[in-house]
Design a protein around this motif. Structure first.
Motif, mmCIF file in Angstrom:
data_model
loop_
_atom_site.group_PDB
_atom_site.id
_atom_site.type_symbol
_atom_site.label_atom_id
_atom_site.label_comp_id
_atom_site.label_asym_id
_atom_site.label_seq_id
_atom_site.Cartn_x
_atom_site.Cartn_y
_atom_site.Cartn_z
ATOM 1 N N LEU A 134 -41.011 101.327 7.925
ATOM 2 C CA LEU A 134 -40.752 101.704 9.380
ATOM 3 C C LEU A 134 -41.354 103.154 9.633
ATOM 4 O O LEU A 134 -41.602 103.913 8.745
ATOM 5 N N ARG A 135 -42.036 103.315 10.754
ATOM 6 C CA ARG A 135 -42.675 104.439 11.386
ATOM 7 C C ARG A 135 -42.348 104.642 12.849
ATOM 8 O O ARG A 135 -42.266 103.567 13.599
ATOM 9 N N HIS A 136 -41.722 106.013 12.948
ATOM 10 C CA HIS A 136 -41.313 106.101 14.396
ATOM 11 C C HIS A 136 -42.153 107.673 14.654
ATOM 12 O O HIS A 136 -41.755 108.459 14.151
ATOM 13 N N THR A 137 -42.536 107.504 16.109
ATOM 14 C CA THR A 137 -43.172 108.763 16.468
ATOM 15 C C THR A 137 -42.600 108.990 17.870
ATOM 16 O O THR A 137 -42.321 108.094 18.598
ATOM 17 N N SER A 138 -42.485 110.535 18.490
ATOM 18 C CA SER A 138 -42.164 110.578 19.711
ATOM 19 C C SER A 138 -42.653 112.041 19.939
ATOM 20 O O SER A 138 -42.668 112.886 19.378
ATOM 21 N N GLY B 199 -41.479 107.391 22.757
ATOM 22 C CA GLY B 199 -41.620 107.269 21.434
ATOM 23 C C GLY B 199 -42.201 105.740 21.064
ATOM 24 O O GLY B 199 -42.003 104.983 22.068
ATOM 25 N N ARG B 200 -42.863 105.659 19.922
ATOM 26 C CA ARG B 200 -43.037 104.292 19.709
ATOM 27 C C ARG B 200 -42.404 104.272 18.044
ATOM 28 O O ARG B 200 -42.688 104.999 17.434
ATOM 29 N N SER C 191 -42.869 98.855 19.570
ATOM 30 C CA SER C 191 -42.355 99.078 20.957
ATOM 31 C C SER C 191 -42.532 100.317 21.149
ATOM 32 O O SER C 191 -42.292 101.177 20.459
ATOM 33 N N ASN C 192 -42.907 100.678 22.544
ATOM 34 C CA ASN C 192 -42.932 102.061 23.285
ATOM 35 C C ASN C 192 -41.715 101.989 24.193
ATOM 36 O O ASN C 192 -41.464 101.176 24.912
ATOM 37 N N ASP C 193 -40.968 103.089 24.012
ATOM 38 C CA ASP C 193 -39.616 103.102 24.646
ATOM 39 C C ASP C 193 -39.460 104.570 25.068
ATOM 40 O O ASP C 193 -39.943 105.384 24.682
ATOM 41 N N ASP D 168 -33.287 99.094 21.096
ATOM 42 C CA ASP D 168 -33.239 98.621 19.578
ATOM 43 C C ASP D 168 -33.147 99.580 18.586
ATOM 44 O O ASP D 168 -32.499 99.385 17.473
ATOM 45 N N TYR D 169 -33.651 100.831 18.497
ATOM 46 C CA TYR D 169 -33.801 101.689 17.431
ATOM 47 C C TYR D 169 -32.831 102.870 17.629
ATOM 48 O O TYR D 169 -32.864 103.651 18.878
#
Length: 200
Positions: free
Chosen positions: A118-122, A144-145, A159-161, A188-189
């Motif tokens: 998993l990778r999450h950036t914001s 974030g993505r 996903s971009n949210d 989702d996240y």
């Protein structure tokens, strides 16, 4: 429990917008003016979950994937009540376990036991409101993505949210800042984190 958490996080999204508007116009207090350091680097750890709809060749299901996350962020104080923050976090052992109960007489659920990356950036605005000499309430709102590399049964996810959430911070001194927060990206996240920050 998850439904209550989602409703709470949706409410904090509205609260974050109110905090942002207040932070943009609120004058700096004497307490806030004591913090002249403009930058803060933080490291964080926590738990995250990704609840999403996935589809295989002969099945479809809402999967519940989770794991321990580690990350870092860099914040810049635009004024004493508002910061902009860039964050990144990841997990190389994001797991999904989905199986029929042992005593089930009939079950069409496909058993899944997989691990993914998993990778999450914001990029977010972080408005703050002082609750005392050393404690702050802060909101989180931005974009974030989220990406998950999975397989072989589960498909990859990207996903971009909208990102939103809230947290509490504690100023140990002018250098050290401890915080805990709950953040959501889209529907989702969800991530719960504890952070150690260094102001400079």
């Amino acid at each position: 429990m998850k439904t209550r958490a989602k409703h709470w996080l949706q409410a904090t999204g509205i609260a974050s917008l109110l905090l942002v508007s207040g932070a943009l116009v609120a004058p700096a207090t004497a307490q806030a003016q004591a913090f002249e350091r403009d930058w803060m680097f933080s490291v964080n750890a926590g738990r995250a979950s990704l609840d999403r709809y996935d589809q295989g060749s002969t099945w479809d299901s809402i999967t519940d994937e989770s794991g321990t996350i580690y990350g870092a962020s860099l914040s810049y104080l635009l004024n004493p009540n508002l910061a902009v923050r860039v964050g990144y976090e990841s997990s190389d052992s994001f797991s999904t376990q989905n199986a029929c109960p042992v005593d089930a007489e009939a079950c069409t659920l496909v058993a899944i036991n997989e691990r993914g990356t998993l990778r999450h950036t914001s990029v977010t605005l972080v408005p703050e409101m002082s609750l005392g000499q050393q404690v702050d309430l802060f909101g989180i709102i931005g974009v974030g993505r989220t990406q998950l590399s999975a397989g072989p049964q589960l498909s990859n996810y990207s996903s971009n949210d909208l990102v939103y959430g809230a947290g509490l911070g504690y100023r140990v001194n002018n250098w050290i800042y401890l915080s805990t927060e709950l953040q959501r990206a889209g529907s989702d996240y969800t991530a719960a984190r504890v952070s150690l920050g260094i102001r400079f």
